[in-house]
Design a protein around this motif. Structure first.
Motif, short mmCIF file in Angstrom:
data_model
loop_
_atom_site.label_atom_id
_atom_site.label_comp_id
_atom_site.label_asym_id
_atom_site.label_seq_id
_atom_site.Cartn_x
_atom_site.Cartn_y
_atom_site.Cartn_z
N GLY A 168 20.17 4.13 -8.35
CA GLY A 168 19.33 3.00 -8.68
C GLY A 168 17.86 3.34 -8.07
N PRO A 169 17.09 2.41 -8.81
CA PRO A 169 15.57 2.52 -8.15
C PRO A 169 15.26 1.72 -6.98
CG PRO A 169 15.72 1.09 -9.77
CD PRO A 169 17.22 1.51 -9.75
N SER A 170 14.22 2.05 -6.20
CA SER A 170 13.78 1.06 -5.19
C SER A 170 12.53 0.23 -5.39
CB SER A 170 13.27 2.35 -3.71
OG SER A 170 12.88 1.45 -2.76
N PRO A 171 12.40 -0.93 -5.03
CA PRO A 171 11.12 -1.70 -5.42
C PRO A 171 9.91 -1.07 -4.97
CG PRO A 171 12.58 -2.72 -3.56
CD PRO A 171 13.48 -1.46 -4.16
N LEU A 172 9.97 -0.32 -4.04
CA LEU A 172 8.63 0.42 -3.39
C LEU A 172 8.91 1.54 -2.45
CD1 LEU A 172 5.68 -0.19 -2.93
CD2 LEU A 172 6.16 -1.27 -0.46
N SER A 190 6.30 -0.33 7.00
CA SER A 190 4.96 0.41 6.75
C SER A 190 5.35 1.74 6.10
CB SER A 190 4.25 0.80 7.93
OG SER A 190 3.03 1.31 7.79
N GLY A 191 4.63 2.58 6.19
CA GLY A 191 4.79 3.79 5.37
C GLY A 191 3.60 4.13 4.44
N GLU A 192 3.50 5.37 3.83
CA GLU A 192 2.54 5.75 2.82
C GLU A 192 3.15 5.36 1.62
OE1 GLU A 192 0.13 9.44 3.13
OE2 GLU A 192 1.86 9.92 4.71
N VAL A 193 2.46 4.75 0.61
CA VAL A 193 2.75 4.67 -0.85
C VAL A 193 2.21 5.46 -1.69
CG1 VAL A 193 3.33 1.88 -0.53
CG2 VAL A 193 0.83 2.62 -0.87
N ARG A 194 1.13 6.08 -1.31
CA ARG A 194 0.42 7.02 -1.84
C ARG A 194 -0.29 7.89 -0.88
NH1 ARG A 194 -2.36 2.80 -4.47
NH2 ARG A 194 -4.66 2.80 -3.82
N PRO A 195 -0.55 9.13 -1.28
CA PRO A 195 -1.26 9.99 -0.31
C PRO A 195 -2.46 9.39 0.42
CG PRO A 195 -1.08 11.36 -2.33
CD PRO A 195 -0.51 10.02 -2.62
N ARG A 196 -2.46 9.11 1.79
CA ARG A 196 -3.64 8.73 2.60
C ARG A 196 -3.39 7.21 2.25
NH1 ARG A 196 -5.41 13.63 1.57
NH2 ARG A 196 -5.63 15.24 3.26
N VAL A 197 -2.73 6.59 2.01
CA VAL A 197 -2.56 5.01 1.59
C VAL A 197 -1.39 4.63 2.29
CG1 VAL A 197 -2.93 3.16 0.18
CG2 VAL A 197 -4.08 5.17 -0.29
N ARG A 198 -1.53 3.88 3.19
CA ARG A 198 -0.59 3.15 4.11
C ARG A 198 -0.35 1.60 3.50
NH1 ARG A 198 1.88 6.85 7.31
NH2 ARG A 198 3.28 5.26 8.19
N THR A 199 0.81 1.15 3.81
CA THR A 199 0.77 -0.15 3.47
C THR A 199 1.37 -1.07 4.79
OG1 THR A 199 2.38 -1.95 2.01
CG2 THR A 199 3.43 0.10 2.79
N ALA A 200 1.18 -2.53 4.69
CA ALA A 200 1.71 -3.12 5.70
C ALA A 200 3.12 -3.91 5.29
CB ALA A 200 0.75 -4.27 6.09
N ALA A 201 3.76 -3.58 4.13
CA ALA A 201 5.03 -4.20 3.83
C ALA A 201 5.97 -3.70 4.47
CB ALA A 201 4.90 -3.96 2.26
N VAL A 202 6.92 -4.65 4.63
CA VAL A 202 8.25 -4.16 5.35
C VAL A 202 9.32 -4.46 4.23
CG1 VAL A 202 9.86 -4.73 7.25
CG2 VAL A 202 7.38 -4.80 7.43
N THR A 203 9.89 -3.48 3.77
CA THR A 203 10.97 -3.48 2.87
C THR A 203 12.46 -3.50 3.37
OG1 THR A 203 9.41 -2.47 1.35
CG2 THR A 203 11.75 -2.58 0.56
#
Length: 708
Positions: A168-172, A190-203
């Protein structure tokens, strides 16, 4: 030991493993290092271990599951034309077995994955999940601001069938971050959502079990079958006028029914679920134990059965009193009680997994429902009802196993040829391991199987009240011998059938891995197939047979325990003044013991027992081995005394417990009775000689003084 970044690692047991990475910024080659450390030991040093056989890698994913460490995916680094690092995205994977310090290549992933959250979360007993990651398909995407993000698909790897499937898919899709287990979920901070762009989201990611639609026809079949079993109990309840009827069925049971009941008592739901699970997870090495049963059966008929028939025993432990005195009888009855309480937990726990697979109910409510039905049914029917329900469910379970193999063969392209070919390639028919090294004592090799099987079955057929009680339900010793022989002859082909089911399930899910559910325990693999692939009514009948097997075995345990408690404790103490009082006490104890066994099964659920068959073998070996030693000491020697028997029992029990839990020897559970039986006999005999000879008439109580 060296500078390292972008490595992967996981904690397996008490050991931390670290694999791969990069030693310097801008490195044009990845590390192929593999290290371990015990983080709980302040004096521990890093150990360098043999690396995996594939290419060096960075940004790989690690996993710890099923006693092994895994490394999958990542990137291989080389120097590009401009001297900068160039990445090759990898899809291969490797499995490290710490016990043997060896690597094995596993199936490649469907596509390359790098920088996925690590360690990959372990789900259930045999899956781990690779959550997204970078597959390299968007390298150099322009313009960078419009990058769509990394792929969001989740991959699930099954460590038994060695297959990958989409989960199945992951939402992020967050890469270059960690996966943290927390309260039944996996948290990705956190982690990168695209190259050199990090997120503050916690999944948070959590597995969701798939519940098959069991259907009204199957539910009706289960209800009708269980109602019929309860009806049998009610029918025979009217015949119970005394404890003789309740405990021995008035000695009016046909020999063939008694034989089927012995078979069902020894195996039941443990056979139907645990044996296929063992063959599904491993191979056929443990099937060799079943060949010992006919040999033991002949010995029991020839040398053991006459003792119980001549003293006309209601409780097997009456023999210990006649041979050694009441203290030995009480000790033997207590050991049997401890074994049966643990066994009741096992035979309720396994069908609860089946009920969970087909209905979605949690295991604990399933256990409580089955325990309640079993208590009501057992308190009514006595041993006669138990034997006849055992006979019915024996044929239902064997028929269900045979039907399952047929359905699997018909579902495979190529039929039997595919089944045998796939099983042979993966070593599923392997039966004999000739390893005689010191380390082999912890594995089911040939000498462990033969030695352990001999003493394990000897313990069951010579000192288990649940089995011996059936010897006494036939009218003559000749018919009792026939019953024992029927069980011995049924065990080998019946267990062959159940191992064939496990192998067939492995082949089926190897070809159809999408049918696996990561949230299910491997011990529930057969019920999972029944619920999802078997036709209506047939599935209901087989599942009902599993429940009936559990309830029948639980009833047997309750009845045999009530027999020993009333016969070995209540009667010698004259606890009741009338036969009606003893019968009422037997029924009351049946209810109480059923509640205790149900509670033990609930504890197994809470403790999340991984391999219930091994748990059962451990319980059997620790308690019944000592008890068998007491019987063999009495039957095979004339010099043994009461004091010597008790001292030998205590010593052998202590050493067996020490070997099992404190010694660190890693002895396989099959060997526990092989340790405790000879040790009890030898030490009991030596203690008897040291403490002085006991003057007693031994006519009919030893093999040297037995009168046919």
């Amino acid at each position: 030991p060296r500078a390292c970044a972008n490595a992967c690692g996981a904690l397996l047991g008490n050991t931390l493993f670290i694999a791969g990475g990069e030693e310097t910024p801008g490195a044009t080659s990845a590390l192929q290092t593999f290290w371990s450390l015990d983080p709980g030991d302040p004096r521990a040093q890093w150990q360098e271990l043999p690396p995996w056989p594939g290419p060096a890698r960075s940004l790989a994913v690690a996993a710890a599951q099923a006693g092994s460490f895994f490394v999958v995916g990542g990137v291989h680094l080389t120097a590009g034309p401009d001297g900068k690092p160039a990445r090759t995205y990898l899809a291969d994977g490797y499995r490290y077995a710490p016990k043997h310090r060896t690597w094995q290549r596993i199936a490649d992933m469907p596509h390359p994955v790098a920088a996925a959250p690590s360690p990959a979360p372990a789900i259930g007993q045999s899956h781990f999940l690779v959550l997204g990651g970078d597959d390299g398909s968007k390298v150099g995407f322009q313009p960078p601001a419009a990058h769509p993000g990394f792929p969001r698909g989740i991959l699930a790897y099954h460590t038994i069938t060695e297959t990958w499937v989409g989960a199945g898919p992951s939402p992020l899709n967050q890469v270059t971050t960690v996966a943290v287990p927390w309260e039944g979920r996996v948290v990705l901070p956190s982690g990168e959502v695209r190259p050199r762009v990090r997120t503050a989201a916690v999944t948070a990611v959590a597995p969701r079990a798939r519940v098959a639609a069991f259907g009204w026809a199957n539910y009706a079949t289960v209800a009708a079958y269980l109602a019929a079993m309860v009806g049998i109990g009610a029918w025979f309840a009217r015949k119970n006028k005394s404890t003789e009827d309740y405990f021995r069925g008035g000695q009016r049971i046909p020999w063939w029914a008694a034989g089927c009941s012995i078979f069902a008592t020894m195996l039941s739901s443990i056979t139907f679920m645990a044996f296929p699970a063992v063959a599904f997870k491993t191979d056929w090495t443990t099937w060799g134990m079943q060949w010992i049963i006919p040999v033991v059966s002949v010995f029991v008929i020839w040398k053991v059965l006459p003792f119980f028939r001549q003293i006309d025993a209601t409780s097997a432990y009456e023999y210990l009193e006649k041979r050694f005195g009441y203290s030995a009888r009480a000790a033997g009855s207590l050991l049997f009680a401890l074994f049966q309480v643990g066994r009741m937990g096992v035979v309720l726990y396994l069908p609860a997994l089946a009920l969970q697979a087909v209905t979605g109910l949690a295991p604990i409510p399933c256990i409580l429902i089955m325990g309640l039905v079993s208590v009501v049914y057992s308190a009514m029917g006595g041993i006669e009802a138990v034997i006849w329900t055992d006979t019915v469910q024996t044929f239902v379970l064997l028929g269900g196993a045979l039907l399952s193999v047929v359905l699997i063969v018909l579902s495979l392209d190529g039929g039997l040829a595919t089944l045998f070919g796939t099983a042979l390639v993966h070593g599923k028919f392997h039966m004999i391991d000739w390893d005689f090294s010191a380390a082999s004592r912890s594995a089911p090799v040939v000498w462990v199987i033969v030695l352990g099987g001999l003493f394990q079955h000897l313990a069951s057929y010579t000192s288990d009240q649940a089995v011996i009680q059936r010897y006494m339900t036939t009218d003559t010793e000749k018919n009792a011998a026939r019953a024992i022989l029927v069980n011995g002859l049924m065990s080998v082909p019946a267990c062959l059938l159940f191992f064939a089911v496990g192998t067939a399930l492995f082949v089926y899910y190897r070809h159809f891995p999408q049918g696996l559910d990561p949230s299910f325990k491997a011990d529930a693999i057969f019920p999972l197939f029944i619920a999802t692939r078997m036709p209506p009514v047939a599935a209901g009948l087989v599942v009902a047979g599993v429940f009936a097997a559990a309830q029948s075995t639980l009833s047997t345990s309750m009845n045999s325990l009530a027999t020993t408690l009333v016969t070995d404790f209540a009667r010698p103490l004259r606890a009741c003044g009338t036969e009606a009082g003893y019968l009422a006490l037997a029924r009351g104890l049946t209810v109480l013991l059923g509640c205790v066994g149900t509670g033990i099964a609930v504890l197994f659920v809470v403790a999340d027992v991984f391999d219930i068959f091994s748990t059962y073998i451990t319980i059997l070996g620790l308690f019944m081995g000592v008890l068998c030693g007491m019987f063999m000491l009495g039957m095979c020697t004339r010099r043994a005394t009461s004091a010597g028997c008790l001292c030998g029992a205590v010593l052998s029990a202590g050493i067996a417990l020490w070997v099992a839990f404190r010694s660190g020897w890693g002895v396989h559970g099959y060997l526990y009775p092989a340790i405790s039986v000879p040790l009890c006999v030898a030490s009991g005999y030596v203690f008897s000689l040291l403490l002085g000879r006991q003057r007693k008439n031994l006519d009919g109580l030893t093999m040297f003084t037995l009168r046919r």
